[in-house]
Design a protein around this motif. Structure first.
Motif, PDB file in Angstrom:
ATOM      1  N   ALA A   1       0.732  -1.221  -0.082  1.00  0.00           N
ATOM      2  CA  ALA A   1       0.083  -0.035   0.002  1.00  0.00           C
ATOM      3  C   ALA A   1       0.850   1.199  -0.126  1.00  0.00           C
ATOM      4  O   ALA A   1       2.011   1.285   0.663  1.00  0.00           O
ATOM      5  CB  ALA A   1      -0.862   0.086   1.131  1.00  0.00           C
ATOM      6  N   SER A   2       0.270   2.228  -0.575  1.00  0.00           N
ATOM      7  CA  SER A   2       1.044   3.441  -0.515  1.00  0.00           C
ATOM      8  C   SER A   2      -0.038   4.539  -0.107  1.00  0.00           C
ATOM      9  O   SER A   2      -1.314   4.351  -0.276  1.00  0.00           O
ATOM     10  CB  SER A   2       1.396   3.969  -1.932  1.00  0.00           C
ATOM     11  N   GLY A   3       0.211   5.794   0.396  1.00  0.00           N
ATOM     12  CA  GLY A   3      -0.407   6.687   1.036  1.00  0.00           C
ATOM     13  C   GLY A   3      -0.367   6.876   2.617  1.00  0.00           C
ATOM     14  O   GLY A   3       0.094   5.828   3.196  1.00  0.00           O
ATOM     15  N   ARG A   4      -0.731   7.845   2.889  1.00  0.00           N
ATOM     16  CA  ARG A   4      -0.393   8.327   4.514  1.00  0.00           C
ATOM     17  C   ARG A   4      -1.258   7.547   5.483  1.00  0.00           C
ATOM     18  O   ARG A   4      -0.955   7.457   6.543  1.00  0.00           O
ATOM     19  CB  ARG A   4      -0.617   9.852   4.412  1.00  0.00           C
ATOM     20  N   THR A   5      -2.630   7.238   4.775  1.00  0.00           N
ATOM     21  CA  THR A   5      -3.381   6.599   5.847  1.00  0.00           C
ATOM     22  C   THR A   5      -3.778   5.263   5.891  1.00  0.00           C
ATOM     23  O   THR A   5      -4.643   4.492   6.443  1.00  0.00           O
ATOM     24  CB  THR A   5      -5.093   7.438   5.468  1.00  0.00           C
ATOM     25  N   PHE A   6      -2.647   4.267   5.514  1.00  0.00           N
ATOM     26  CA  PHE A   6      -2.818   2.855   5.452  1.00  0.00           C
ATOM     27  C   PHE A   6      -3.089   2.430   6.872  1.00  0.00           C
ATOM     28  O   PHE A   6      -4.216   1.697   7.082  1.00  0.00           O
ATOM     29  CB  PHE A   6      -1.476   2.452   5.229  1.00  0.00           C
ATOM     30  N   SER A   7      -2.695   2.778   8.108  1.00  0.00           N
ATOM     31  CA  SER A   7      -2.701   2.207   9.356  1.00  0.00           C
ATOM     32  C   SER A   7      -4.223   2.438   9.801  1.00  0.00           C
ATOM     33  O   SER A   7      -4.588   2.061  10.934  1.00  0.00           O
ATOM     34  CB  SER A   7      -1.688   2.727  10.484  1.00  0.00           C
ATOM     35  N   SER A   8      -4.738   3.604   9.338  1.00  0.00           N
ATOM     36  CA  SER A   8      -6.259   3.737   9.636  1.00  0.00           C
ATOM     37  C   SER A   8      -7.190   3.077   8.968  1.00  0.00           C
ATOM     38  O   SER A   8      -8.750   3.490   8.996  1.00  0.00           O
ATOM     39  CB  SER A   8      -6.360   5.248   9.634  1.00  0.00           C
ATOM     40  N   ASN A   9      -6.795   2.247   7.928  1.00  0.00           N
ATOM     41  CA  ASN A   9      -7.952   1.251   7.213  1.00  0.00           C
ATOM     42  C   ASN A   9      -7.930  -0.136   7.596  1.00  0.00           C
ATOM     43  O   ASN A   9      -6.808  -0.711   7.909  1.00  0.00           O
ATOM     44  CB  ASN A   9      -7.365   1.575   5.725  1.00  0.00           C
TER      45      ASN A   9
ATOM     46  N   GLY B   1     -10.361  -0.176   3.699  1.00  0.00           N
ATOM     47  CA  GLY B   1     -11.687   0.469   4.243  1.00  0.00           C
ATOM     48  C   GLY B   1     -11.318   1.654   5.243  1.00  0.00           C
ATOM     49  O   GLY B   1     -10.806   0.964   6.252  1.00  0.00           O
ATOM     50  N   GLY B   2     -11.855   2.645   5.199  1.00  0.00           N
ATOM     51  CA  GLY B   2     -11.274   3.470   6.418  1.00  0.00           C
ATOM     52  C   GLY B   2     -12.578   4.008   7.405  1.00  0.00           C
ATOM     53  O   GLY B   2     -12.216   4.596   8.134  1.00  0.00           O
ATOM     54  N   ALA B   3     -13.723   3.811   6.618  1.00  0.00           N
ATOM     55  CA  ALA B   3     -14.770   4.111   7.523  1.00  0.00           C
ATOM     56  C   ALA B   3     -14.961   2.846   8.638  1.00  0.00           C
ATOM     57  O   ALA B   3     -14.341   1.920   8.666  1.00  0.00           O
ATOM     58  CB  ALA B   3     -16.338   4.090   6.683  1.00  0.00           C
ATOM     59  N   VAL B   4     -15.886   3.321   9.904  1.00  0.00           N
ATOM     60  CA  VAL B   4     -15.971   2.331  10.983  1.00  0.00           C
ATOM     61  C   VAL B   4     -17.429   1.651  10.782  1.00  0.00           C
ATOM     62  O   VAL B   4     -18.516   2.273  10.750  1.00  0.00           O
ATOM     63  CB  VAL B   4     -15.875   3.249  12.267  1.00  0.00           C
ATOM     64  N   TYR B   5     -17.037   0.328  10.729  1.00  0.00           N
ATOM     65  CA  TYR B   5     -18.513  -0.472  10.675  1.00  0.00           C
ATOM     66  C   TYR B   5     -18.013  -1.498  11.721  1.00  0.00           C
ATOM     67  O   TYR B   5     -17.284  -1.975  12.444  1.00  0.00           O
ATOM     68  CB  TYR B   5     -18.610  -1.150   9.509  1.00  0.00           C
TER      69      TYR B   5
END
Length: 127
Positions: free
Chosen positions: A24-32, A99-103
């Motif tokens: 993965a690339s991008g800053r938000t990997f750990s939040s997904n 997926g970044g949203a919370v479910y």
């Protein structure tokens, strides 16, 4: 934004094993939350496994449970799907998803929980 690329697929004999990787690339990997799906010819894309943001929780489809291990390395922005005792019915294109949203956990077994997808990687299991 998260960009994903799968690798590690190929042709494997039944009973064998393989490890799929997702970079993965991008800053938000750990939040997904990260997931794997697969699509066999003529079939719908189906859930394989998911892993929580920290890596502390995993969830597997019944079809691969007991034969698969999903892990992630947030520092390296990598996700790994180890599969053993492969069967011809495991033949499919495997997709990594983020997926970044919370479910609730069960929702992560559905495609709608994921916003980002890799291009897919072919796995073929010969009998």
């Amino acid at each position: 934004q998260v960009q994903l690329v799968e690798s590690g697929g190929g042709l494997v004999q039944a009973g064998g094993s393989l490890r799929l990787s997702c970079a993965a690339s991008g800053r938000t990997f750990s939040s997904n939350v990260m997931g794997w799906f697969r699509q066999a010819p003529g079939k719908e894309r189906e859930f394989v496994a998911s892993i929580s943001r920290s890596g502390g929780s995993t969830y597997y489809a019944d079809s691969v449970g007991g034969r698969s291990t999903l892990s992630r390395d947030n520092a390296k922005k990598m996700v790994y799907l180890q599969m053993i005792s492969l069967k011809p019915e495991d033949t499919a294109v495997y997709y990594c998803a983020a997926g970044g949203a919370v479910y609730t956990v069960s929702i992560y077994a559905t495609r709608r929980a994921y916003s980002y997808w890799g291009p897919g990687n072919q796995v073929a299991v010969s009998s």
